[in-house]
Design a protein around this motif. Structure first.
Motif, PDB file in Angstrom:
ATOM      1  N   ILE A 102     -32.048  -5.662  29.676  1.00 54.86           N
ATOM      2  CA  ILE A 102     -32.346  -4.271  29.323  1.00 54.86           C
ATOM      3  C   ILE A 102     -32.700  -3.484  30.577  1.00 54.86           C
ATOM      4  N   ASN A 107     -26.258   1.271  30.238  1.00 54.49           N
ATOM      5  CA  ASN A 107     -26.497   2.055  29.036  1.00 54.49           C
ATOM      6  C   ASN A 107     -27.726   1.475  28.328  1.00 54.49           C
ATOM      7  N   ALA A 108     -28.886   2.041  28.605  1.00 53.71           N
ATOM      8  CA  ALA A 108     -30.147   1.512  28.075  1.00 53.71           C
ATOM      9  C   ALA A 108     -30.180   1.586  26.547  1.00 53.71           C
ATOM     10  N   HIS A 109     -29.587   2.631  25.987  1.00 49.61           N
ATOM     11  CA  HIS A 109     -29.604   2.795  24.533  1.00 49.61           C
ATOM     12  C   HIS A 109     -28.886   1.630  23.834  1.00 49.61           C
ATOM     13  N   SER A 110     -27.698   1.294  24.304  1.00 50.68           N
ATOM     14  CA  SER A 110     -26.952   0.196  23.667  1.00 50.68           C
ATOM     15  C   SER A 110     -27.622  -1.151  23.942  1.00 50.68           C
ATOM     16  N   MET A 112     -30.847  -1.648  24.237  1.00 50.35           N
ATOM     17  CA  MET A 112     -31.992  -1.721  23.318  1.00 50.35           C
ATOM     18  C   MET A 112     -31.521  -1.978  21.888  1.00 50.35           C
ATOM     19  N   ALA A 113     -30.432  -1.340  21.487  1.00 54.24           N
ATOM     20  CA  ALA A 113     -29.902  -1.552  20.135  1.00 54.24           C
ATOM     21  C   ALA A 113     -29.521  -3.023  19.943  1.00 54.24           C
TER      22      ALA A 113
END
Length: 147
Positions: A102, A107-110, A112-113
């Motif tokens: 992470i 792409n931190a969002h993906s 984290m998802a």
């Protein structure tokens, strides 16, 4: 004047692309490129470049340039250090690997998802939340009704 790394003739013609050692001909380059001296020089150069990059690198600050409703106060973050539950969870190499992925993700969002699909990561996130923003009795009672 520089001398060829292979045959020791005076030269200024070429430099090795790996270690920048001077050489005078393709024949000398071919003899040099797989030599231990070239590999060692290349490794030393990479180490030197890595140290230079690390010296230029600054750790990101924990303090956001501006505060939002979601900003966690520094005092609360410091309480994470005292949580034995978090310490126990962080002994798990899989969790540490997830956190590192992470941290370096483009792409931190993906990232984290994807991590939120892992039960171990959810346990870690919940343990962090319990320290930073503990549940009230009413919230706890509501959660128990869901089970």
């Amino acid at each position: 004047m520089e001398f060829c790394v292979n045959c020791s003739e005076k030269t200024r013609k070429y430099k090795c692309s790996k270690c920048f050692a001077p050489y005078c001909s393709v024949t000398c380059y071919r003899a040099h490129k797989d030599s231990p001296e070239c590999t060692a020089a290349q490794n030393a150069q990479l180490i030197e470049e890595t140290h230079a990059q690390q010296a230029d690198y600054e750790e990101p600050t924990l303090h956001a340039p501006f505060s939002t409703d979601d900003t966690v106060q520094l005092e609360k973050l410091q309480q994470l250090d005292k949580s034995q539950e978090l310490r126990n969870l962080l002994h798990n190499p899989h969790l540490r690997s997830l956190l590192q992925q992470i941290d370096v993700a483009i792409n931190a969002h993906s990232a984290m998802a994807a991590a939120m699909q892992e039960p171990l990561f959810l346990e870690f996130a919940n343990a962090c939340l319990q320290v930073v923003e503990p549940m009230t009795e009413a919230e706890r009672a509501e959660l128990e009704l869901c089970y």
